[in-house]
Design a protein around this motif. Structure first.
Motif, mmCIF file in Angstrom:
data_model
loop_
_atom_site.group_PDB
_atom_site.id
_atom_site.type_symbol
_atom_site.label_atom_id
_atom_site.label_comp_id
_atom_site.label_asym_id
_atom_site.label_seq_id
_atom_site.Cartn_x
_atom_site.Cartn_y
_atom_site.Cartn_z
ATOM 1 N N THR A 70 1.191 -1.436 0.083
ATOM 2 C CA THR A 70 0.449 0.023 -0.197
ATOM 3 C C THR A 70 1.350 1.217 0.089
ATOM 4 O OG1 THR A 70 -1.994 -0.996 0.844
ATOM 5 C CG2 THR A 70 -1.451 1.204 1.367
ATOM 6 N N LEU A 71 0.475 2.218 -0.956
ATOM 7 C CA LEU A 71 1.466 3.923 -0.712
ATOM 8 C C LEU A 71 0.688 4.611 -0.185
ATOM 9 C CD1 LEU A 71 2.675 2.886 -4.850
ATOM 10 C CD2 LEU A 71 4.270 2.228 -2.364
ATOM 11 N N VAL A 72 1.378 5.290 0.232
ATOM 12 C CA VAL A 72 1.122 6.610 0.827
ATOM 13 C C VAL A 72 1.138 7.364 0.039
ATOM 14 C CG1 VAL A 72 -0.228 8.340 2.606
ATOM 15 C CG2 VAL A 72 -0.647 5.704 2.076
ATOM 16 N N PHE A 73 1.114 8.423 -0.511
ATOM 17 C CA PHE A 73 1.766 9.824 -0.961
ATOM 18 C C PHE A 73 1.547 10.859 0.301
ATOM 19 C CE2 PHE A 73 2.166 6.441 -4.535
ATOM 20 C CZ PHE A 73 3.501 7.426 -4.874
ATOM 21 N N VAL A 127 -3.695 2.691 -3.084
ATOM 22 C CA VAL A 127 -2.631 3.907 -3.613
ATOM 23 C C VAL A 127 -3.022 5.175 -3.681
ATOM 24 C CG1 VAL A 127 -0.954 5.204 -5.736
ATOM 25 C CG2 VAL A 127 -1.191 2.931 -5.325
ATOM 26 N N ILE A 128 -2.880 5.642 -1.884
ATOM 27 C CA ILE A 128 -3.314 6.604 -1.910
ATOM 28 C C ILE A 128 -2.778 7.983 -1.459
ATOM 29 C CG2 ILE A 128 -4.369 8.023 0.816
ATOM 30 C CD1 ILE A 128 -4.032 3.917 0.865
ATOM 31 N N CYS A 129 -3.271 8.946 -2.598
ATOM 32 C CA CYS A 129 -2.498 10.671 -2.873
ATOM 33 C C CYS A 129 -3.391 11.518 -1.953
ATOM 34 C CB CYS A 129 -2.309 10.925 -3.918
ATOM 35 S SG CYS A 129 -1.626 9.301 -5.201
ATOM 36 N N LEU A 130 -2.863 12.152 -0.819
ATOM 37 C CA LEU A 130 -2.965 12.709 -0.144
ATOM 38 C C LEU A 130 -2.799 14.755 -0.947
ATOM 39 C CD1 LEU A 130 -2.037 12.422 3.347
ATOM 40 C CD2 LEU A 130 -3.958 11.419 2.219
ATOM 41 N N ARG A 131 -3.649 15.201 -0.409
ATOM 42 C CA ARG A 131 -3.338 16.717 -1.138
ATOM 43 C C ARG A 131 -2.558 17.299 -0.065
ATOM 44 N NH1 ARG A 131 -8.096 20.882 0.238
ATOM 45 N NH2 ARG A 131 -8.805 18.570 -0.660
ATOM 46 N N GLY A 132 -1.680 17.785 -0.876
ATOM 47 C CA GLY A 132 -0.566 18.823 -0.383
ATOM 48 C C GLY A 132 -0.830 20.117 -0.314
ATOM 49 N N ASN A 133 0.239 21.174 0.165
ATOM 50 C CA ASN A 133 -0.465 22.746 -0.275
ATOM 51 C C ASN A 133 -0.014 23.225 -0.906
ATOM 52 O OD1 ASN A 133 2.489 22.141 1.155
ATOM 53 N ND2 ASN A 133 2.151 24.586 0.442
ATOM 54 N N LEU A 174 -9.009 14.651 -3.004
ATOM 55 C CA LEU A 174 -8.053 13.989 -2.361
ATOM 56 C C LEU A 174 -8.194 14.095 -1.051
ATOM 57 C CD1 LEU A 174 -4.806 14.773 -4.570
ATOM 58 C CD2 LEU A 174 -6.096 12.894 -4.648
ATOM 59 N N PRO A 175 -8.023 12.887 -0.357
ATOM 60 C CA PRO A 175 -8.262 13.275 1.271
ATOM 61 C C PRO A 175 -6.574 14.246 1.605
ATOM 62 C CG PRO A 175 -7.247 11.229 0.240
ATOM 63 C CD PRO A 175 -7.787 11.753 -0.105
ATOM 64 N N LEU A 176 -7.494 14.985 3.144
ATOM 65 C CA LEU A 176 -6.392 15.529 3.877
ATOM 66 C C LEU A 176 -5.522 14.343 5.167
ATOM 67 C CD1 LEU A 176 -8.389 18.648 4.078
ATOM 68 C CD2 LEU A 176 -6.335 18.268 2.194
ATOM 69 N N VAL A 177 -5.809 13.533 5.183
ATOM 70 C CA VAL A 177 -5.825 12.668 6.376
ATOM 71 C C VAL A 177 -5.806 11.557 5.627
ATOM 72 C CG1 VAL A 177 -5.850 11.796 8.660
ATOM 73 C CG2 VAL A 177 -6.313 14.467 8.282
ATOM 74 N N TYR A 178 -4.919 10.329 6.084
ATOM 75 C CA TYR A 178 -5.119 8.632 6.050
ATOM 76 C C TYR A 178 -4.531 8.153 7.407
ATOM 77 C CZ TYR A 178 -4.627 4.129 4.212
ATOM 78 O OH TYR A 178 -4.547 2.502 4.456
ATOM 79 N N ASP A 179 -6.049 7.360 7.864
ATOM 80 C CA ASP A 179 -5.502 6.757 8.828
ATOM 81 C C ASP A 179 -5.231 5.308 8.830
ATOM 82 O OD1 ASP A 179 -5.639 5.583 11.534
ATOM 83 O OD2 ASP A 179 -8.218 6.563 11.943
#
Length: 229
Positions: A33-36, A66-72, A117-122
């Motif tokens: 599982t990839l989380v960016f 493959v979870i891609c979070l949002r950045g600034n 894209l989500p802001l947080v991944y638990d």
């Protein structure tokens, strides 16, 4: 083959470095599982290629693997609808628009993706977000805190509700570090000549940091050669 959780730091348009890191990790789509943590664009020269790669990975194995979070920096593109403003230009937006132009691509669809894209991944025992938690409880943090916060790093010592893995604020040493709150920053300043870093968590809970130096192929010289093709 055991499952791994692989958390990858700020890429900032360093497409070839991303490929180098995935090769070094020996990424296996069936089990990993990839989380960016966000910041796929700006400053670096290959933003469009990075985004298209991440979206293709999601298409291949799903957004749950493959979870891609949002950045600034994705937020810049959202806020300014892909139009370069002085603020976005100061923060590397021109490089992003140049990358899309060289690819003959429109940002509109990717901006819609950024917005989704989500802001947080638990991840169970840990939380993953772009800028870390400015306040110990996740519920007390605003969207701005999750995308932009960094003042807490210098003075806060109060543990978060869970350990947090984040990016956004590299040290000048370009090394990963643990904050006074016990959280881990894996932004190692790749776009500035540092490294792209991943925190790898094995199924048994053991951890390792894996990194690669910025690829020479992500240099301006390589981009200029591409423009001549």
């Amino acid at each position: 083959m055991s499952e791994r959780l692989i958390i990858i730091g700020d890429i900032h348009g360093c497409y070839h470095t991303l490929l180098d890191l995935l090769r070094k990790l020996d990424y296996v789509s069936r089990t990993d599982t990839l989380v960016f943590v966000g910041d796929y664009i700006d400053r670096g020269s290959w933003a469009c290629d990075v985004v298209r790669t991440l979206r293709e990975l999601q298409r291949q194995v799903g957004r749950d693997r493959v979870i891609c979070l949002r950045g600034n920096h994705e937020q810049f593109a959202i806020d300014y609808a892909g139009s370069l403003t002085p603020r976005w230009e100061r923060n590397g937006g021109a490089a992003t628009l140049r990358s899309y132009d060289l690819n003959g691509a429109d940002m509109e669809d990717d901006i819609a993706w950024f917005r989704s894209l989500p802001l947080v991944y638990d991840a169970g025992e840990i939380l993953i977000c772009h800028a870390g938690l400015s306040y110990p409880q996740l519920r007390d943090n605003t969207e701005e805190d999750l995308l932009w916060g960094r003042e807490w790093i210098a003075y806060d010592r109060q543990p978060r509700e869970k350990q947090v893995v984040f990016g956004h604020t590299p040290l000048r040493t370009f090394l990963p570090y643990t904050t006074g709150t016990g959280d881990i920053c894996i932004d190692c300043g790749c776009v500035y000549g540092g490294s792209l870093c991943a925190l790898v968590i094995q199924e048994d809970g053991s951890r390792a940091l894996v990194s690669v130096r910025k690829s020479e192929k992500d240099s301006e010289t390589e981009l200029e050669n591409r423009e001549k093709e």
